[in-house]
Design a protein around this motif. Structure first.
Motif, PDB file in Angstrom:
ATOM      1  N   LYS A   7      82.694 -33.782 -10.502  1.00  0.00           N
ATOM      2  CA  LYS A   7      82.178 -33.545 -11.870  1.00  0.00           C
ATOM      3  C   LYS A   7      81.338 -32.261 -11.906  1.00  0.00           C
ATOM      4  N   THR A  28      78.810 -35.649 -24.253  1.00  0.00           N
ATOM      5  CA  THR A  28      77.904 -36.707 -23.776  1.00  0.00           C
ATOM      6  C   THR A  28      78.507 -37.366 -22.532  1.00  0.00           C
ATOM      7  N   SER A  30      78.057 -38.352 -18.031  1.00  0.00           N
ATOM      8  CA  SER A  30      77.565 -37.818 -16.758  1.00  0.00           C
ATOM      9  C   SER A  30      78.137 -36.428 -16.462  1.00  0.00           C
ATOM     10  N   ASP A  81      83.166 -31.142 -23.092  1.00  0.00           N
ATOM     11  CA  ASP A  81      82.854 -32.573 -22.986  1.00  0.00           C
ATOM     12  C   ASP A  81      83.767 -33.236 -21.947  1.00  0.00           C
ATOM     13  N   LYS A  94      88.013 -41.300 -25.336  1.00  0.00           N
ATOM     14  CA  LYS A  94      86.604 -40.983 -25.161  1.00  0.00           C
ATOM     15  C   LYS A  94      85.762 -42.090 -25.792  1.00  0.00           C
ATOM     16  N   GLY A  95      84.493 -42.109 -25.447  1.00  0.00           N
ATOM     17  CA  GLY A  95      83.603 -43.091 -26.061  1.00  0.00           C
ATOM     18  C   GLY A  95      83.031 -44.100 -25.099  1.00  0.00           C
ATOM     19  N   GLY A  96      83.399 -43.950 -23.805  1.00  0.00           N
ATOM     20  CA  GLY A  96      82.781 -44.820 -22.806  1.00  0.00           C
ATOM     21  C   GLY A  96      81.255 -44.702 -22.867  1.00  0.00           C
ATOM     22  N   ALA A  99      79.454 -42.220 -27.674  1.00  0.00           N
ATOM     23  CA  ALA A  99      79.159 -41.113 -28.590  1.00  0.00           C
ATOM     24  C   ALA A  99      80.397 -40.602 -29.322  1.00  0.00           C
ATOM     25  N   GLU A 103      81.053 -36.954 -31.183  1.00  0.00           N
ATOM     26  CA  GLU A 103      81.899 -36.084 -30.349  1.00  0.00           C
ATOM     27  C   GLU A 103      83.094 -35.599 -31.165  1.00  0.00           C
ATOM     28  N   LYS A 121      90.753 -39.103 -13.947  1.00  0.00           N
ATOM     29  CA  LYS A 121      90.880 -39.410 -15.384  1.00  0.00           C
ATOM     30  C   LYS A 121      92.266 -39.056 -15.937  1.00  0.00           C
TER      31      LYS A 121
HETATM   32  C1  5RP Z   1      80.997 -40.391 -24.092  1.00  0.00           C
HETATM   33  C2  5RP Z   1      82.293 -39.913 -23.580  1.00  0.00           C
HETATM   34  C3  5RP Z   1      82.319 -39.336 -22.207  1.00  0.00           C
HETATM   35  O1  5RP Z   1      82.831 -38.053 -22.271  1.00  0.00           O
HETATM   36  C4  5RP Z   1      83.188 -40.194 -21.338  1.00  0.00           C
HETATM   37  O2  5RP Z   1      82.726 -41.538 -21.397  1.00  0.00           O
HETATM   38  C5  5RP Z   1      83.193 -39.707 -19.886  1.00  0.00           C
HETATM   39  O3  5RP Z   1      81.955 -39.933 -19.318  1.00  0.00           O
HETATM   40  P1  5RP Z   1      81.591 -39.452 -17.857  1.00  0.00           P
HETATM   41  O4  5RP Z   1      81.526 -37.974 -17.883  1.00  0.00           O
HETATM   42  O5  5RP Z   1      80.243 -40.099 -17.604  1.00  0.00           O
HETATM   43  O6  5RP Z   1      82.656 -39.969 -16.922  1.00  0.00           O
HETATM   44  O7  5RP Z   1      83.302 -39.947 -24.232  1.00  0.00           O
HETATM   45  O8  5RP Z   1      81.117 -41.028 -25.330  1.00  0.00           O
END
Ligand code: 5RP
Length: 224
Positions: A7, A28, A30, A81, A94-96, A99, A103, A121
């Motif tokens: 990441k 949003t 990590s 993002d 997205k949305g885990g 947000a 987004e 991913k």
């Molecule tokens: C937040 C998202 C994030 O981009 C998605 O969940 C990935 O998260 P991470 O970078 O922590 O793996 O959509 O709503």
């Protein structure tokens, strides 16, 4: 390499896509957090940012980076993002990180969407990761029934460690829908958008990523 190192690698690579003297949209999660830390190192080159969540706004401000209200910004050069799943066409789940609505709004007004993610991913067919759908709380059960009719299994997202519904930055609630095999992401996004009571669906297909930077053991792979 660990997932966090992958990441971090894509977050560093994304700096190439930052446009000098412009407003940058910031996602949003990590991976986006690693990007914010990299952006802080070159903050004097940009005009400022628009954040996709309160958490992102707080992290940006913590680094001394200006955060603008989207209503005060005429255009965003690039939106950067993460994603929970990505397919080869650049469509994403997205949305885990809860947000998805903001987004989607920030992405929709950005000239370019650069997705940054670790290589795990990338999938052939999306749907293994439960699809987040933000709903108006009073419509939750009605929307859940409509999502079940589409073949999904919706589950209300809870505040960690409680029986209470998670509440988004917009006052919405989230249904995480499993059991979908998303072979036509554009059509499914349009179908879910039609359900009354849906605020936003975490399927980013009609406006997918223009560029995906994927962190792999052998280096950062770019998909366009
Ligand atoms: C937040 C998202 C994030 O981009 C998605 O969940 C990935 O998260 P991470 O970078 O922590 O793996 O959509 O709503």
């Amino acid at each position: 390499m660990t997932q966090d190192e992958l990441k971090q690698a894509v977050a560093r690579a994304a700096i190439e896509y930052v446009v000098d003297n412009e407003i940058i949209g910031v996602g949003t999660g990590s991976t986006a957090n690693f990007f914010i830390d990299e952006l802080a190192k070159i903050k004097d080159r940009i005009k400022g940012t628009v954040a996709s969540s309160e958490a992102t706004a707080a992290r940006l401000r913590g680094h001394g980076i200006a955060v603008y209200d989207l209503n005060d910004v005429p255009a965003i050069a690039v939106y950067i993002d993460g994603a929970d799943e990505i397919d080869a066409s650049g469509a994403m789940i997205k949305g885990g990180g809860a947000a998805l609505t903001r987004e989607k709004i920030v992405a929709s007004v950005s000239k370019q969407f650069v997705c940054i993610a670790d290589g795990s991913k990338l999938v052939d067919v999306m749907g293994k990761f439960p699809l987040p759908v933000e709903v108006v709380p009073m419509a939750r059960e009605a929307v859940a029934r409509a999502l079940s009719a589409l073949g999904g299994v919706p589950k209300l997202r809870l505040k960690p460690g409680t029986d209470e519904a998670f509440v988004t930055d917009n006052g919405g609630q989230l249904l995480d829908v499993s059991g979908l095999s998303i072979t036509d992401p554009v059509a499914l996004e349009a179908q879910i958008n039609q359900i009354v009571g849906v605020i936003a669906v975490g399927l980013f297909a009609a406006r997918g990523a223009n560029v995906c930077l994927l962190g792999m053991a052998e280096g950062v792979k770019t998909l366009k």
